[in-house]
Scaffold this active site. Structure first.
Site, PDB file in Angstrom:
ATOM      1  N   PRO A  88       0.817  -1.217   0.000  1.00  0.00           N
ATOM      2  CG  PRO A  88      -0.629  -1.475   1.797  1.00  0.00           C
ATOM      3  CD  PRO A  88       0.673  -1.964   1.254  1.00  0.00           C
ATOM      4  CD  GLU A 116      -2.207  -6.466   9.980  1.00  0.00           C
ATOM      5  OE1 GLU A 116      -3.056  -7.315   9.653  1.00  0.00           O
ATOM      6  OE2 GLU A 116      -2.379  -5.250   9.827  1.00  0.00           O
ATOM      7  NE  ARG A 153      -6.103  -4.780 -21.835  1.00  0.00           N
ATOM      8  CZ  ARG A 153      -7.209  -5.165 -22.474  1.00  0.00           C
ATOM      9  NH1 ARG A 153      -7.728  -6.346 -22.241  1.00  0.00           N
ATOM     10  NH2 ARG A 153      -7.785  -4.377 -23.358  1.00  0.00           N
ATOM     11  CG  ASP A 168      -3.954   3.041 -28.301  1.00  0.00           C
ATOM     12  OD1 ASP A 168      -4.325   2.687 -29.419  1.00  0.00           O
ATOM     13  OD2 ASP A 168      -2.963   2.557 -27.701  1.00  0.00           O
TER      14      ASP A 168
HETATM   15  N1  LIG Z   1      -2.482  -1.113  -3.438  1.00  0.00           N
HETATM   16  C1  LIG Z   1      -2.451  -2.011  -2.390  1.00  0.00           C
HETATM   17  C2  LIG Z   1      -1.496  -3.014  -2.134  1.00  0.00           C
HETATM   18  C3  LIG Z   1      -1.879  -3.630  -0.975  1.00  0.00           C
HETATM   19  C4  LIG Z   1      -1.174  -4.714  -0.261  1.00  0.00           C
HETATM   20  C5  LIG Z   1      -0.043  -5.313  -0.818  1.00  0.00           C
HETATM   21  C6  LIG Z   1       0.656  -6.264  -0.111  1.00  0.00           C
HETATM   22  C7  LIG Z   1       0.244  -6.634   1.175  1.00  0.00           C
HETATM   23  C8  LIG Z   1       0.745  -7.508   2.153  1.00  0.00           C
HETATM   24  C9  LIG Z   1      -0.104  -7.459   3.239  1.00  0.00           C
HETATM   25  N2  LIG Z   1      -1.103  -6.567   2.956  1.00  0.00           N
HETATM   26  C10 LIG Z   1      -2.183  -6.254   3.880  1.00  0.00           C
HETATM   27  C11 LIG Z   1      -1.887  -5.070   4.731  1.00  0.00           C
HETATM   28  C12 LIG Z   1      -0.814  -4.258   4.494  1.00  0.00           C
HETATM   29  C13 LIG Z   1      -0.578  -3.134   5.301  1.00  0.00           C
HETATM   30  C14 LIG Z   1      -1.429  -2.875   6.367  1.00  0.00           C
HETATM   31  C15 LIG Z   1      -2.499  -3.702   6.604  1.00  0.00           C
HETATM   32  C16 LIG Z   1      -2.738  -4.808   5.791  1.00  0.00           C
HETATM   33  C17 LIG Z   1      -0.917  -6.047   1.721  1.00  0.00           C
HETATM   34  C18 LIG Z   1      -1.630  -5.094   0.995  1.00  0.00           C
HETATM   35  N3  LIG Z   1      -2.991  -3.038  -0.520  1.00  0.00           N
HETATM   36  N4  LIG Z   1      -3.336  -2.067  -1.407  1.00  0.00           N
END
Ligand SMILES: Nc1cc(-c2ccc3ccn(Cc4ccccc4)c3c2)n[nH]1
Length: 238
Positions: A88, A116, A153, A168
Site C-alpha cells: 500500500p 500486516e 495487454r 491508447d
Molecule cells: N495497493 C495495495 C497493495 C496492498 C497490499 C499489498 C501487499 C500486502 C501484504 C499485506 N497486505 C495487507 C496489509 C498491508 C498493510 C497494512 C495492513 C494490511 C498487503 C496489501 N494493498 N493495497
C-alpha cells in the site's frame, strides 16, 4: 516476457492466469508465468512464514528468510529481472508504468506479502515498491495480477486482432468512449443514431466528445497535455 510470483497462495495466481487474454498469451508463448510458494523456502518443519512484530502492535509480520531464500534461488540463473514488491506504500501503478515495465523488463519478479505486511529488510533486495491504489487489500496477489494483466495487454500480439483502443486512450490522458452492440433497441433504450450512420468521421468525433465528457465528469485529473483539437472539443462541452 516472464513473470515470477512469490506468494503463500499460489493457487490465486494460477487460477486467474488460465483465462481470457492472459490464457491466450500463455498458450501463444508470448508470456510465461511461474509461481513460487514462499513456504517452500522456509527452513522449519511447520513452514512458518510469519512472526510477531518487534515493538508490539496488532497482527503478524512476514519474516525475511523465505523471501531472501526465494530471491537468491531465482537470482542463481544470473538472468536480469526487475523485482517489484506490492504494497500500500508503493509508487502508484498507472498505465504509463505498465508501458514502462513492458518496454524495459524482459522478466519481473512480483513479491506478494500477506498478514500486516513484510519485514522491512526485504526492500533491500527489490527494485520497486508498487501500489495499485489508495485502499488496503489483504495481500499482494490481486495487485500482482493487476500488473501482470495490464502489462501483458501491452505486449505486441497479446490482444490478437482486437484493437487496444482503451489502453491508447488512457495513455493519451482520457477515459474510454461508450460501447454498444445488438440489439439496436432494448426495451426502448436505443443505440445512438450516429453509431448506425456508417459515417466513420462523425462516429470518431462523437466518440472523442463522449470520452472527453466522461473524463471531465469522472476523472478531470487526467485532463492534462490535451492536443489543441481535444482542448477545442472540451471547451465546447463546458
Ligand atoms: N495497493 C495495495 C497493495 C496492498 C497490499 C499489498 C501487499 C500486502 C501484504 C499485506 N497486505 C495487507 C496489509 C498491508 C498493510 C497494512 C495492513 C494490511 C498487503 C496489501 N494493498 N493495497
Amino acid at each position: 516476457m516472464k513473470f515470477e510470483v512469490l506468494t503463500i497462495f499460489p493457487e490465486i495466481i494460477e487460477c486467474y492466469i488460465k483465462h481470457g487474454v492472459l490464457g491466450k498469451a500463455l498458450n501463444k508463448g508470448i508470456v510465461e508465468v511461474k509461481v513460487y510458494n514462499l513456504r517452500d523456502f522456509t527452513s522449519d518443519k511447520h513452514k512458518k512464514v510469519d512472526d510477531y512484530p518487534y515493538g508490539g502492535g496488532a497482527g503478524m509480520v512476514m519474516q525475511i528468510e523465505p523471501f531472501y531464500n526465494a530471491i537468491m534461488h531465482l537470482k542463481a540463473d544470473e538472468k536480469p529481472r526487475k523485482l517489484v514488491l506490492l504494497s500500500p506504500q508503493g509508487r502508484k501503478f498507472t498505465q504509463k508504468l505498465a508501458q514502462k515495465f513492458m518496454e524495459e523488463s524482459k522478466a519481473m519478479v512480483l513479491i506478494c506479502g500477506r498478514y500486516e505486511g513484510i519485514d522491512e529488510r526485504v526492500k533491500a533486495f527489490v527494485d520497486e515498491e508498487v501500489s495499485i491504489g489508495d485502499y488496503v487489500l489483504s495481500g499482494g496477489e490481486l495487485a500482482a495480477l493487476v500488473i501482470i494483466d495490464s502489462v501483458v495487454r501491452l505486449i505486441p500480439g497479446a490482444l490478437g486482432d482486437e484493437l487496444s483502443a482503451v489502453e491508447d486512450s488512457f495513455m493519451k490522458g482520457f477515459l474510454d468512449y461508450p460501447h454498444y452492440t445488438r440489439p439496436e433497441d432494448f426495451k426502448g433504450m436505443k443505440v445512438p443514431e450516429v453509431l448506425l450512420s456508417g459515417d466513420h468521421k462523425k462516429i470518431a468525433l462523437w466518440r472523442k466528445r463522449q470520452a472527453l465528457k466522461n473524463t471531465l465528469k469522472n476523472r478531470p485529473d487526467l485532463l492534462k497535455n490535451l492536443s489543441p483539437e481535444d482542448m477545442r472539443i472540451l471547451k465546447e462541452l463546458c
